[in-house]
Design an enzyme around this catalytic site. Sequence first.
Site, PDB file in Angstrom:
ATOM      1  N   ASP A  97       5.824   2.702   1.446  1.00 18.27           N
ATOM      2  CA  ASP A  97       4.858   1.654   2.191  1.00 18.27           C
ATOM      3  C   ASP A  97       4.337   2.146   3.364  1.00 18.27           C
ATOM      4  O   ASP A  97       4.848   2.337   4.354  1.00 18.27           O
ATOM      5  CB  ASP A  97       5.856   0.565   2.510  1.00 18.27           C
ATOM      6  CG  ASP A  97       4.946  -0.848   2.785  1.00 18.27           C
ATOM      7  OD1 ASP A  97       3.988  -0.539   3.086  1.00 18.27           O
ATOM      8  OD2 ASP A  97       5.678  -2.058   2.684  1.00 18.27           O
ATOM      9  N   HIS A  98       2.843   2.246   3.493  1.00 17.69           N
ATOM     10  CA  HIS A  98       2.271   2.888   4.206  1.00 17.69           C
ATOM     11  C   HIS A  98       2.388   2.018   5.482  1.00 17.69           C
ATOM     12  O   HIS A  98       1.668   2.360   6.640  1.00 17.69           O
ATOM     13  CB  HIS A  98       0.755   3.475   3.887  1.00 17.69           C
ATOM     14  CG  HIS A  98       0.238   4.546   4.649  1.00 17.69           C
ATOM     15  ND1 HIS A  98       0.393   4.871   5.954  1.00 17.69           N
ATOM     16  CD2 HIS A  98      -0.114   5.756   4.187  1.00 17.69           C
ATOM     17  CE1 HIS A  98      -0.147   5.837   6.169  1.00 17.69           C
ATOM     18  NE2 HIS A  98      -0.529   6.594   5.015  1.00 17.69           N
ATOM     19  N   ARG A  99       2.704   0.682   5.351  1.00 12.20           N
ATOM     20  CA  ARG A  99       2.435  -0.076   6.746  1.00 12.20           C
ATOM     21  C   ARG A  99       3.779  -0.008   7.453  1.00 12.20           C
ATOM     22  O   ARG A  99       3.816  -0.232   8.685  1.00 12.20           O
ATOM     23  CB  ARG A  99       2.728  -1.673   6.218  1.00 12.20           C
ATOM     24  CG  ARG A  99       1.362  -2.145   5.470  1.00 12.20           C
ATOM     25  CD  ARG A  99       1.742  -3.438   4.784  1.00 12.20           C
ATOM     26  NE  ARG A  99       2.587  -3.395   3.637  1.00 12.20           N
ATOM     27  CZ  ARG A  99       3.051  -4.411   3.145  1.00 12.20           C
ATOM     28  NH1 ARG A  99       2.306  -5.614   3.066  1.00 12.20           N
ATOM     29  NH2 ARG A  99       4.139  -4.481   2.013  1.00 12.20           N
ATOM     30  N   PRO A 127       0.938  -1.059   0.034  1.00  8.80           N
ATOM     31  CA  PRO A 127      -0.191   0.189   0.100  1.00  8.80           C
ATOM     32  C   PRO A 127       0.665   1.226  -0.019  1.00  8.80           C
ATOM     33  O   PRO A 127       1.418   1.443   1.025  1.00  8.80           O
ATOM     34  CB  PRO A 127      -0.821  -0.269   1.299  1.00  8.80           C
ATOM     35  CG  PRO A 127       0.019  -0.907   2.225  1.00  8.80           C
ATOM     36  CD  PRO A 127       0.820  -1.764   1.195  1.00  8.80           C
TER      37      PRO A 127
END
Length: 1015
Positions: free
Chosen positions: A491-493, A336
């Site tokens: 990466d939004h994680r 994401p």
Amino acid sequence: MSEAYVVKMPQLSDTMTEGVIVSWEKNLGDKIERGDIVATVETDKAIMDVEVFREGYLSGPLSAVDSTIEVGGAIGFIVATEAEINRSDVAAVPVETETAVSEVETESSDVAPEVTATVAQAEPEGTVSVIKMPQLSDTMTEGIVVEWVKSLGDRIERGTIVAQVETDKAIMDVEVFREGFLSGPIADVDSVIPVGGPIAYLVETEDQVIRDSAVVASASTAASSALEVVSSSSASSDTHQIQPAAGSAIPAARPQGKQATPYARKVAGQTGVNLDSVQGSGPSGVIVAQDVMSSQPSAIANVSAVPEVNVPGNGRPMSAMEKAVSHSMSSSLSMPTFNVTVNAVPSALIKASKKKGVSVTVSIAKACALAMEKHPTMNWCYQPVDKLVERSQVDIGMAVSADGGGLVVPVLRACESNSLDQLNDDWKGLLDRARKRRLSPEEYANPTFMVSNMGMLGVSYFDAIPTPGIAAILAIASAGPDGMPLTITADHRVVNGAEVALYLNTLKGLIEQPDTWMGPTGPAIPEGNWDYDVVVIGGGPGGEDCARDLVAHGLKVAMINDSPYPGGECLWRGCIPSKAWRAAADRIRDRAHDEHLGVEGTTKAKLNWDKLEKTRRHVLETRGDMALKTDKGVKIKVIQGFARFEDDHTVFVDTGGNSDNPHQRAAIGDGSQGEKISFGCAVIATGAPPFVPPIPGAEESLGTGGILTSDTVWGLKSAPKRLGVIGGGAIGMEMAQIFQDFGCKVKLFEGQERILAEVEPEIAKHLTAVLNEDPNLEIHTSVKVKSIKGNPGAMKLVYTGTDDKDHTFSCDYVIMATGKRPVLEPLQLDKTGVAVDKGMIKADTRSRTSVPHIFAVGDVVGGLMLAHTAGQQGRVAAATILGEDMQYNQDKDSGVIFTRPEAAFVGLSVDQAKAKGIDAVEVKMPMSIDAKAMITNEIHGMIKIVADKSTRRIVGVHYLADHADTLIGEGVMMVAGDMTLDQVAEAIHPHPTQTEMFGEMARRLLSRLRRSKRK
Ligand SMILES: Cc1cc2nc3c(=O)[nH]c(=O)nc-3n(C[C@H](O)[C@H](O)[C@H](O)COP(=O)(O)OP(=O)(O)OC[C@H]3O[C@@H](n4cnc5c(N)ncnc54)[C@H](O)[C@@H]3O)c2cc1C
């Protein structure tokens, strides 16, 4: 009977899949101790030892010398007793041994045996070794034969390169570690062979060489047979009902430092899972297929969800490299991601890189790594499932166009710790090999961050795609009118938008101000028609040392000081006058020691205050006069007045408020008199006057003179009889003991638990105990002063003691020694943009403020507020202005607190060193065992040496000793010169002197380290 311990073929390199037994170093039945080397094996890179960490007896069956055993396969056994030894003849252990594996999963078919079977069918007579397609990267599943370097029938020695193959990342050598003659069937140039598949053979004798044109199976055949294996085996024996997604049937590389079953490797190969990131749930943590499947649910779901659009026409098969890119790009769909862009002006970085002779790309990589010191999450990555890998080493992959097309991504390692020059050297080699696609696996595997620079291709904006294994990729576009767009796709994680934005802003700062971390690349004076090259504000040790260095290099310098003479606080209100008082106190104190040596009739010393003051003033005035003459003589333009900024290249010098009293700072004028001066660079060296906290009654008592500070105490007409001192820092401690030595009753009040925060804790504690022995001095720590009132000669100080009760101390005066703080408002820094942090001007180790051509040194920047610190920072500022590379290093700074005994330090304490990651150890020696100290009865205190255990470098020396102001010199040289314990131990110190203690301590610590290492 106990279970035998299996000696396995160790994995001695990340690319090693099997090893050849070269020799047995122990015989069957030999007693084995922990750490014994039992055999040597040949890996894909070298001959290495097999070490055993079990006690017992070597037992058979042992693998035969020259047999090839897979990593993890048994090569021998260790049994507990002699009775259990299996003395059967040396036997070859089967190549496919995977001990833990078969017990865990019934799935036993693997691609490798299938390929081996193909080999076995075609294997020529007398085969001594099958030359297989090596796995040269963790993602490599097949390779293309590019060239045969050796011909059929050639005699092959160990270490010969026989062929070159193209992997998914580079063209690499196939090296052979056996002897024999190169034989067919041989893989054709351009044929695609799966990893582990045979590409040729080594036979024993020349006449066994097969020279016909027979070729081994190419990848398409091997792959299809492998797929068949998968389908049949999953139907018959997949007890877990796992249905791996279709993909490569070549097993994934073995994980580092753990084991995986063959089936798990196969599933990993099919699903593209990196086994290093998978947690094993099998016995002893072995990775089983189920672990692989459950580690990638999202990726698998996503990949299978990607619609396949069938386009008309006959597609050509992708090359290995095209396939690798395609696969990693598809797997990035599981991430994401989001984009953030910040523009930076790169001109300063380009200029600085050119001057330093380093590539701009490398400078950007270094800047990226430095920015990560503040924002470490940018270097982390997501690990399935729901884990974050926190990494501190910054390995930056940077895309390079290969000759003949295609992108290669070499990885520049350890960008956070390697110097710019080192990184530049590394990059040159990487770039060269990358262009020819000749990188080795360790040169392109596992980046932690990536940079793609398309700016050089004239691209005005783009974003790049991060791949699993990193959290972010930086895309650099070409510079436009607003600067160069820096776009991070993240990466939004792992990171959120704000973190990326902050990171980009830090990076922008580093790119736009490269001098702050690359060092000066030339003189800092901007071009312009300035009145002076440099204006130095303040004539104390910081300003004066700076100005003198600058004029010595031919610059036009004005030094503006608000007093008639230079010298600042140090000369007029600090170091020098206090040491004049201390010298008198020393004489009085030494009389007590006369008696100890049998010298009588000298003990009743009497202080003549006026004579002392006359001497003190004479020293000050003489030194002030000498300094002014020298400053003028070396052609510094000394201007008396108070400077304030009008803009970042102009000061106004107010000459209306000057005091003619050299002992005092001048009052600031009303601005009606003075002159404007323009400058290229400015150095702020305005010091820090005493700070008086808002204790009730303090302000009024300052007005009446009942409260004195280090600015006003010099006006005393006689030594007080009773004195209160507030503050247990260096100034408070020195003043308290001086006046007690003058015969005054002194009480010192400190709010903290301990005195002298900058001094090593044991030294400070010991000093408190020694000073409390002085008959007229009491030190009260952990107390709170509640109020002060009265008039000079009759003051009352109320404090809450450790008993929680209020107490009143009546005294003649109170000396307020509660720290020093810069007064910045009158400087009008807001007109320059110079940043301030917690009341101090922010300056880096090169004395630069946030405005590149304005510098700040000495007390005004905080830290250690000491005269020599100010002087050193002044010289650093001068060097930086001149374009030289010099930095202030607080870890090597020193100080002396002039009490009796004196407390002194240079460098780090053990705690400070440990906080910096140094494995520190200390040795100490009490002064009471030193002969000279015993003779003069100066037995209080100790000396400590702090050293780095691993390098034996001396990182600190700490003192509580009379004469520490002299003894510190040797400690300063040890720390400044990075001397080791060995060097100090070997130095020949003269006898009888107290310097002998240093050699003694160094030898003692060395002996301790030697002994503790042996245990
Ligand atoms: C009692 C006492 C004892 C000390 N003992 C020691 C010691 O033993 N060893 C040690 O190392 N340190 C000692 N110090 C500390 C030492 O004096 C200072 O650390 C040192 O003087 C700081 O130097 P500086 O150049 O930063 O500032 P300063 O010495 O304070 O000089 C700054 C000068 O700038 C002038 N100024 C300020 N603003 C302006 C303006 N706008 N325009 C023009 N002029 C301006 C000030 O009047 C001053 O003359 C002692 C301090 C005190 C108070």
